[in-house]
Design an enzyme around this catalytic site. Sequence first.
Site, short mmCIF file in Angstrom:
data_model
loop_
_atom_site.label_atom_id
_atom_site.label_comp_id
_atom_site.label_asym_id
_atom_site.label_seq_id
_atom_site.Cartn_x
_atom_site.Cartn_y
_atom_site.Cartn_z
N PRO A 2 -2.39 -40.93 17.33
CA PRO A 2 -2.83 -40.67 18.69
C PRO A 2 -4.30 -40.88 18.91
CG PRO A 2 -2.44 -38.61 17.55
CD PRO A 2 -2.18 -39.70 16.58
N GLU A 3 -4.62 -41.54 19.99
CA GLU A 3 -6.00 -41.64 20.45
C GLU A 3 -6.08 -40.85 21.77
OE1 GLU A 3 -7.53 -45.67 20.21
OE2 GLU A 3 -5.99 -46.21 18.77
#
Length: 278
Positions: A2-3
């Site tokens: 995840p960013e």
Amino acid sequence: MPELPEVETVRLGLVPVLEGRKLVRVEARRPDLRIAFPPRFAERLTGRRVERLERRAKYILAHLDRGEILLIHLGMSGRFFVDMQRSNATGSGAHDHVMFETDRGARVVYSDHRRFGLMTLLAASDRDSHKLLKGLGPEPLTADFSVAHLLAALKGKRTPIKAALLDQRVVAGLGNIYVCEALFGAGVSPKRIAAKVTRDQAKRLVAAIRTVLKDAIAAGGSTLRDYRKADGELGYFQHKFRVYDREGERCSKRGCRGRIKRIVQAGRSTFFCPGCQR
DNA sequence: CTTACGGCCTGTACGC
DNA sequence: TGCGTACAGGCCGTAA
């Protein structure tokens, strides 16, 4: 994996389940995420009310009553599931490390097979001084992230702009994918030395970073009902990238005849179009 | 001070 | 089908 956009989408999925709710039961099944849980972690969370969920960079901060914050980072493989049947016996929940049950009966499970994620507790007064948070650069979707800031942060940096944008002190929340996408959107070569980014390029980078992040968050919101997939997993969604993982494909920019190339920088894959990124 | 690199873990994809 | 290898979107600590 995840960013910022994925973390934000996870946060939005957790809001209706956790905000304003009391945690009536907490289980911490294994203590060895990237940073070990603090002593009596589950006990200290039990009975606490979650007042507000905040995102800062790729962290989720659950503000609790009594002036504490539960700090969460998803690492590479952290996931949240809401109200789904998970069973260790069948193996489907083999990496479920933490479970929260709320006073409305909702069950929130944190699962992380690589265990690069972390959860810890800090005093609300340490919100800006905690060592994991204090060095973070500006949030890219706020006015703090300006062309002037970016130019100042890049000044004197000898690393390629690709590496500089991954540095969370320059701007918070970008990871490998969105850095590649933003550089493509701005037409800036990932190999360009950070200090040599021009004012005009910095302008385009600020705009492109905002655009790719906003579009991704919007895609999460429009793709997922309640930010939730059918199996209860929060926050992940299919998203089309313009260069990431598209080695060998035609550049999608109008009039560009280039093909997407993959190179390795600082041990990480970079995808870009040599034809239109300068 | 800045920059480069190894390491943390496990799962998956791919070539043979 | 099995096996070995490379790679994965993050981040920290340490060394140079």
